[in-house]
Structure formats: structure tokens, C-alpha cells
Design a protein around this motif. Sequence first.
Motif, PDB file in Angstrom:
ATOM      1  N   SER A   7       0.848  -1.187   0.000  1.00  0.00           N
ATOM      2  CA  SER A   7       0.000   0.000   0.000  1.00  0.00           C
ATOM      3  C   SER A   7       0.881   1.233   0.000  1.00  0.00           C
ATOM      4  O   SER A   7       2.074   1.153   0.317  1.00  0.00           O
ATOM      5  N   GLY A   8       0.285   2.374  -0.366  1.00  0.00           N
ATOM      6  CA  GLY A   8       0.979   3.639  -0.234  1.00  0.00           C
ATOM      7  C   GLY A   8       1.407   4.296  -1.529  1.00  0.00           C
ATOM      8  O   GLY A   8       1.927   5.408  -1.502  1.00  0.00           O
ATOM      9  N   GLY A   9       1.215   3.660  -2.658  1.00  0.00           N
ATOM     10  CA  GLY A   9       1.584   4.287  -3.917  1.00  0.00           C
ATOM     11  C   GLY A   9       0.641   5.421  -4.270  1.00  0.00           C
ATOM     12  O   GLY A   9      -0.353   5.655  -3.589  1.00  0.00           O
ATOM     13  N   TRP A  36      12.462  -3.784  -1.653  1.00  0.00           N
ATOM     14  CA  TRP A  36      11.620  -3.128  -2.652  1.00  0.00           C
ATOM     15  C   TRP A  36      12.366  -3.087  -3.983  1.00  0.00           C
ATOM     16  O   TRP A  36      13.562  -2.739  -4.033  1.00  0.00           O
ATOM     17  N   TYR A  37      11.654  -3.435  -5.033  1.00  0.00           N
ATOM     18  CA  TYR A  37      12.151  -3.334  -6.398  1.00  0.00           C
ATOM     19  C   TYR A  37      11.211  -2.404  -7.168  1.00  0.00           C
ATOM     20  O   TYR A  37      10.098  -2.133  -6.715  1.00  0.00           O
ATOM     21  N   ARG A  38      11.674  -1.942  -8.307  1.00  0.00           N
ATOM     22  CA  ARG A  38      10.793  -1.132  -9.146  1.00  0.00           C
ATOM     23  C   ARG A  38      11.037  -1.446 -10.617  1.00  0.00           C
ATOM     24  O   ARG A  38      12.127  -1.876 -10.996  1.00  0.00           O
ATOM     25  N   ALA A  91       7.499   4.472 -11.437  1.00  0.00           N
ATOM     26  CA  ALA A  91       7.610   3.042 -11.721  1.00  0.00           C
ATOM     27  C   ALA A  91       6.549   2.302 -10.925  1.00  0.00           C
ATOM     28  O   ALA A  91       5.892   2.879 -10.053  1.00  0.00           O
ATOM     29  N   VAL A  92       6.413   1.022 -11.217  1.00  0.00           N
ATOM     30  CA  VAL A  92       5.660   0.134 -10.348  1.00  0.00           C
ATOM     31  C   VAL A  92       6.650  -0.421  -9.322  1.00  0.00           C
ATOM     32  O   VAL A  92       7.699  -0.944  -9.703  1.00  0.00           O
ATOM     33  N   TYR A  93       6.311  -0.279  -8.064  1.00  0.00           N
ATOM     34  CA  TYR A  93       7.174  -0.723  -6.980  1.00  0.00           C
ATOM     35  C   TYR A  93       6.653  -2.047  -6.432  1.00  0.00           C
ATOM     36  O   TYR A  93       5.467  -2.172  -6.110  1.00  0.00           O
ATOM     37  N   TYR A  94       7.563  -3.012  -6.309  1.00  0.00           N
ATOM     38  CA  TYR A  94       7.217  -4.353  -5.865  1.00  0.00           C
ATOM     39  C   TYR A  94       7.926  -4.673  -4.546  1.00  0.00           C
ATOM     40  O   TYR A  94       9.133  -4.444  -4.408  1.00  0.00           O
ATOM     41  N   CYS A  95       7.179  -5.231  -3.640  1.00  0.00           N
ATOM     42  CA  CYS A  95       7.735  -5.739  -2.397  1.00  0.00           C
ATOM     43  C   CYS A  95       8.239  -7.168  -2.626  1.00  0.00           C
ATOM     44  O   CYS A  95       7.635  -7.929  -3.396  1.00  0.00           O
ATOM     45  N   ASN A  96       9.319  -7.516  -1.954  1.00  0.00           N
ATOM     46  CA  ASN A  96       9.888  -8.851  -2.073  1.00  0.00           C
ATOM     47  C   ASN A  96      10.345  -9.317  -0.698  1.00  0.00           C
ATOM     48  O   ASN A  96      10.863  -8.522   0.086  1.00  0.00           O
ATOM     49  N   VAL A 117       3.802   4.182  -8.499  1.00  0.00           N
ATOM     50  CA  VAL A 117       4.277   5.474  -8.007  1.00  0.00           C
ATOM     51  C   VAL A 117       4.522   6.356  -9.228  1.00  0.00           C
ATOM     52  O   VAL A 117       5.293   5.990 -10.119  1.00  0.00           O
ATOM     53  N   THR A 118       3.851   7.486  -9.267  1.00  0.00           N
ATOM     54  CA  THR A 118       4.006   8.414 -10.381  1.00  0.00           C
ATOM     55  C   THR A 118       4.428   9.777  -9.840  1.00  0.00           C
ATOM     56  O   THR A 118       3.758  10.326  -8.960  1.00  0.00           O
TER      57      THR A 118
END
Length: 121
Positions: A7-9, A36-38, A91-96, A117-118
Motif C-alpha cells: 500500500s501507499g503508492g 523493494w524493487y521497481r 515506476a511500479v514498486y514491488y515488495c519482495n 508510483v508516479t
Amino acid sequence: QVQLVESGGGLVQAGGSLRLSCAPSGTIFSANAMGWYRQAPGKQRELVASITSGGSTNYADSVKGRFTISRTNANNTVYLQMNSLKPEDTAVYYCNADIKFAIWAMRKNYWGQGTQVTVSS
């Protein structure tokens, strides 16, 4: 089945801040490294920041001094505080995370669904 919920984008102007959060959807036994990756359009997914269960952190050069990764081991939640955002952070941020969902289970690597996230100029 464990899922990582992010959450949070959102949309923010350049120079602004956002805070991303990510946590497993259910009860787990333990989480080791989390990060976090993007992925920006037309580009490969890249590491933004990571943190071990002991609190050691690693950052991409492009975000050092602007982003801070943290976690709470009590509920296995990882955060990414993003300050001084730039349009190139869009970018789109991905949790890992490396998760062991039960004491008897093998540790596996999981990805979140991604949050956009824009950053506008």
C-alpha cells in the motif's frame, strides 16, 4: 498461501514524499530479507532497497540519501519512505521477501502485486 500486500503508492509532484508499506497477508513464522524493487516502462526490474532481519540495509545508488527502508519484525512489515521524489522514480514498486510460513516449511521468495508510483514534474 502467503501473499505480500502493498500500500501507499500514488501520484505526487516532484520534490514530494510517499511511504510504501508491505506485509504478509496472514500469519507467518519468519521473514528474512525484505526489499523493494521497481520497474519503469520499457526497463528491467531493479533493486531499490533491501533490509535483513537484523536491520542491515542496502540501497541503489540512485536513491541513496532520499529513500529509507525500515521494518518491524513484530508484524513482518517493511516500509519504504521516499523523499525528494523525482520524475525518474516513476515506476511500479514491488515488495519482495524471503518467508518461512511455518516452522516446518521451507523458506521461499515472494513478490507483492506491485503499487504504482508516479512523480510529476
